[in-house]
Design a protein around this motif. Structure first.
Motif, PDB file in Angstrom:
ATOM      1  N   LEU A  90     162.195   0.253  57.128  1.00  0.00           N
ATOM      2  CA  LEU A  90     161.305  -0.091  57.435  1.00  0.00           C
ATOM      3  C   LEU A  90     162.002  -1.998  57.170  1.00  0.00           C
ATOM      4  N   ALA A  91     162.921  -1.797  56.255  1.00  0.00           N
ATOM      5  CA  ALA A  91     163.274  -3.471  56.544  1.00  0.00           C
ATOM      6  C   ALA A  91     163.995  -3.617  57.352  1.00  0.00           C
ATOM      7  N   TRP A  92     164.733  -2.345  57.738  1.00  0.00           N
ATOM      8  CA  TRP A  92     165.817  -2.786  58.989  1.00  0.00           C
ATOM      9  C   TRP A  92     164.748  -2.773  60.489  1.00  0.00           C
ATOM     10  N   LEU A  93     163.682  -2.102  60.621  1.00  0.00           N
ATOM     11  CA  LEU A  93     162.591  -2.589  61.489  1.00  0.00           C
ATOM     12  C   LEU A  93     161.485  -3.644  61.496  1.00  0.00           C
ATOM     13  N   SER A  94     161.722  -4.219  60.641  1.00  0.00           N
ATOM     14  CA  SER A  94     160.999  -5.751  60.336  1.00  0.00           C
ATOM     15  C   SER A  94     162.191  -7.118  60.563  1.00  0.00           C
ATOM     16  N   GLY A  95     163.776  -6.845  60.186  1.00  0.00           N
ATOM     17  CA  GLY A  95     164.272  -7.672  60.124  1.00  0.00           C
ATOM     18  C   GLY A  95     165.235  -7.676  62.073  1.00  0.00           C
ATOM     19  N   THR A  96     164.583  -6.853  62.722  1.00  0.00           N
ATOM     20  CA  THR A  96     164.801  -6.537  63.834  1.00  0.00           C
ATOM     21  C   THR A  96     163.805  -7.287  64.659  1.00  0.00           C
ATOM     22  N   LEU A  97     162.437  -6.808  64.637  1.00  0.00           N
ATOM     23  CA  LEU A  97     161.573  -7.816  64.973  1.00  0.00           C
ATOM     24  C   LEU A  97     161.291  -9.037  65.074  1.00  0.00           C
ATOM     25  N   ALA A  98     161.909  -9.766  63.967  1.00  0.00           N
ATOM     26  CA  ALA A  98     161.213 -10.398  63.361  1.00  0.00           C
ATOM     27  C   ALA A  98     162.632 -12.058  64.181  1.00  0.00           C
ATOM     28  N   ARG A  99     163.917 -11.012  64.837  1.00  0.00           N
ATOM     29  CA  ARG A  99     164.845 -12.585  65.515  1.00  0.00           C
ATOM     30  C   ARG A  99     163.800 -12.587  66.478  1.00  0.00           C
ATOM     31  N   GLU A 100     163.401 -12.226  67.635  1.00  0.00           N
ATOM     32  CA  GLU A 100     162.815 -13.129  68.910  1.00  0.00           C
ATOM     33  C   GLU A 100     162.388 -13.791  68.280  1.00  0.00           C
ATOM     34  N   HIS A 101     160.793 -13.380  67.298  1.00  0.00           N
ATOM     35  CA  HIS A 101     160.517 -14.173  67.176  1.00  0.00           C
ATOM     36  C   HIS A 101     161.271 -15.240  67.016  1.00  0.00           C
ATOM     37  N   ASP A 102     161.811 -15.896  65.580  1.00  0.00           N
ATOM     38  CA  ASP A 102     162.969 -16.906  64.588  1.00  0.00           C
ATOM     39  C   ASP A 102     163.055 -17.821  65.856  1.00  0.00           C
ATOM     40  N   CYS A 103     164.267 -16.976  66.846  1.00  0.00           N
ATOM     41  CA  CYS A 103     164.059 -17.988  67.816  1.00  0.00           C
ATOM     42  C   CYS A 103     163.873 -18.763  68.345  1.00  0.00           C
ATOM     43  N   SER A 104     162.640 -18.325  69.318  1.00  0.00           N
ATOM     44  CA  SER A 104     161.383 -19.219  69.812  1.00  0.00           C
ATOM     45  C   SER A 104     161.000 -20.202  69.116  1.00  0.00           C
ATOM     46  N   THR A 105     160.653 -20.066  67.576  1.00  0.00           N
ATOM     47  CA  THR A 105     160.144 -21.437  66.269  1.00  0.00           C
ATOM     48  C   THR A 105     161.264 -21.761  66.568  1.00  0.00           C
ATOM     49  N   ARG A 106     162.352 -21.458  66.255  1.00  0.00           N
ATOM     50  CA  ARG A 106     163.078 -22.237  66.098  1.00  0.00           C
ATOM     51  C   ARG A 106     163.462 -23.765  67.173  1.00  0.00           C
ATOM     52  N   LEU A 107     163.181 -23.158  68.150  1.00  0.00           N
ATOM     53  CA  LEU A 107     163.913 -23.600  69.724  1.00  0.00           C
ATOM     54  C   LEU A 107     162.703 -24.590  69.361  1.00  0.00           C
ATOM     55  N   LEU A 108     161.431 -24.244  69.693  1.00  0.00           N
ATOM     56  CA  LEU A 108     160.666 -25.146  69.087  1.00  0.00           C
ATOM     57  C   LEU A 108     160.613 -26.044  68.473  1.00  0.00           C
ATOM     58  N   ARG A 109     160.915 -25.883  67.264  1.00  0.00           N
ATOM     59  CA  ARG A 109     161.356 -26.710  66.255  1.00  0.00           C
ATOM     60  C   ARG A 109     161.933 -27.930  66.812  1.00  0.00           C
ATOM     61  N   LEU A 110     163.159 -27.728  66.799  1.00  0.00           N
ATOM     62  CA  LEU A 110     164.575 -28.622  67.548  1.00  0.00           C
ATOM     63  C   LEU A 110     163.559 -29.167  68.043  1.00  0.00           C
ATOM     64  N   LEU A 111     163.662 -29.379  69.447  1.00  0.00           N
ATOM     65  CA  LEU A 111     163.155 -29.497  70.594  1.00  0.00           C
ATOM     66  C   LEU A 111     162.122 -30.698  70.188  1.00  0.00           C
ATOM     67  N   GLU A 112     161.007 -30.322  69.460  1.00  0.00           N
ATOM     68  CA  GLU A 112     159.900 -30.997  68.750  1.00  0.00           C
ATOM     69  C   GLU A 112     160.555 -32.119  67.979  1.00  0.00           C
ATOM     70  N   ALA A 113     161.357 -32.046  67.346  1.00  0.00           N
ATOM     71  CA  ALA A 113     162.425 -33.024  66.484  1.00  0.00           C
ATOM     72  C   ALA A 113     163.105 -33.740  66.872  1.00  0.00           C
ATOM     73  N   LEU A 114     163.485 -33.918  67.849  1.00  0.00           N
ATOM     74  CA  LEU A 114     164.490 -34.444  68.586  1.00  0.00           C
ATOM     75  C   LEU A 114     163.832 -35.396  69.758  1.00  0.00           C
ATOM     76  N   HIS A 115     162.102 -34.876  70.324  1.00  0.00           N
ATOM     77  CA  HIS A 115     161.587 -35.243  70.907  1.00  0.00           C
ATOM     78  C   HIS A 115     161.100 -36.809  69.989  1.00  0.00           C
ATOM     79  N   ARG A 116     160.294 -36.479  68.622  1.00  0.00           N
ATOM     80  CA  ARG A 116     159.848 -37.801  67.434  1.00  0.00           C
ATOM     81  C   ARG A 116     161.444 -38.139  67.076  1.00  0.00           C
ATOM     82  N   LEU A 117     162.449 -37.691  67.043  1.00  0.00           N
ATOM     83  CA  LEU A 117     163.348 -38.969  66.560  1.00  0.00           C
ATOM     84  C   LEU A 117     163.870 -40.172  67.696  1.00  0.00           C
TER      85      LEU A 117
END
Length: 343
Positions: A90-117
């Motif tokens: 279950l840890a393997w499955l949860s970690g595998t499924l989380a990576r795509e979502h993490d990449c999406s939220t990370r990109l959005l966070r960084l682009l919003e921060a660049l715009h704010r800065l």
């Protein structure tokens, strides 16, 4: 503010451990299977289908984490070989499924921060000497502040484009890995084990004892590990916000808090409401920490322009300040006064 010894266990402890633990695990297994069915139904290549699949994947991960965490905390009441194997899968499955979502939220966070800065007061990007870049004697024509602003304006767009290329590629690879995992024999074996869990929980004979004798002990142990980890945090002024080696301890506290929350759900029937604020702060801490690491990694890209590298340095500094802010919020919202060192 409460002390750790002021919590009141739920009335479920008057029942046997089996009567409390088995229904919880069966309910989480049923949620897992329901989310899996929705994920398959919503995996059509359309915008609405894609959004539905993302929601189903998040629900799938939530159920997987709860089952895994419960198997870990109460493993003494379960068949040990079965529990350890399912928890690992279950840890393997949860970690595998989380990576795509993490990449999406990370990109959005960084682009919003660049715009704010681009239109805000800049945090100082650290140089190789450890001093803040752009630490001039004051603003004015030709000063470091004016020069830094111009460099950021030039480099922000290029930095955003670079991050978008890198993280979109990572997200695409994570999506492919998730699809491959969901179609693998390994995943089907996990799904079969969870399906069996939905109908039968392999408990040991000790689960027939009262829950007050068999569930409270492991639950208190999970809470004790959390309190000990929080108590081991250095005082606020002793922490260097740029020292990323300290992040691991905070990430471990986040995992321990989850284990405590799941154990509290089993024993009391609901999460501990006073930990909602600290848990959210730890989620933000992890997001900012990983976003800072992504900006730092992007700055190591060969042959990028100096303005791009500068913008990424400012972005990294900004996210490290977000890390520090999340730590402050955690300390302010942590409800157990005896467990947090005074800043």
């Amino acid at each position: 503010m409460r002390r750790p010894d002021q919590q009141t266990p739920g009335t479920a402890t008057a029942l046997s451990a089996e009567a409390v633990l088995a229904p919880y695990l069966r309910a989480q297994a049923a949620d897992f299977l329901r989310s899996l069915r929705l994920h398959r139904e919503q995996s059509a290549p359309t915008d609405s289908g894609s959004r539905g699949a993302e929601e189903a994947a998040r629900a799938l991960r939530r159920s997987a984490r709860r089952i895994s965490g419960t198997l870990h905390t109460f493993k003494g009441l379960l068949d040990p070989g079965w529990a350890d194997q399912l928890r690992t899968e279950l840890a393997w499955l949860s970690g595998t499924l989380a990576r795509e979502h993490d990449c999406s939220t990370r990109l959005l966070r960084l682009l919003e921060a660049l715009h704010r800065l681009s239109g805000a007061h800049l945090p100082a990007a650290r140089t190789g000497t450890g001093k803040a870049a752009g630490s001039g004697t004051g603003p004015g024509p030709g000063s470091a502040t004016t020069t830094d602003r111009a460099a950021l304006d030039v480099g922000a767009a290029r930095a955003g484009a670079l991050l978008e290329r890198q993280l979109t590629l990572a997200r695409t690879r994570a999506h492919s890995a998730a699809l491959q995992a969901l179609g693998s024999s390994r995943f089907h074996a996990v799904a079969d084990s969870v399906a069996l869990l939905a109908s039968e929980v392999p408990l040991t004979g000790a689960a027939g004892a009262p829950a007050a004798e068999t569930l409270l002990g492991p639950s208190e142990h999970a809470r004790g590990r959390l309190l000990g980890a929080v108590a081991a945090l250095p005082p606020g002024e002793a922490a260097d916000v740029y020292n990323e080696a300290h992040d691991a301890h905070w990430h471990q506290i986040r995992l321990l808090l989850r284990l405590h929350r799941y154990a509290h759900e089993v024993v009391a029937g609901a999460p501990d409401p006073v930990l909602t604020g600290p848990e959210r702060a730890l989620d933000l801490h992890r997001e900012a920490s990983e976003a800072a690491s992504a900006a730092s990694a992007a700055a190591l890209t060969p042959r990028i322009a100096p303005a791009t590298a500068y913008a990424l340095g400012v972005l990294h500094a900004d996210q490290r300040h977000e890390v520090d802010a999340a730590r402050c919020v955690f300390r302010e919202t942590w409800p157990y006064a005896a467990a947090v060192p005074a800043p």
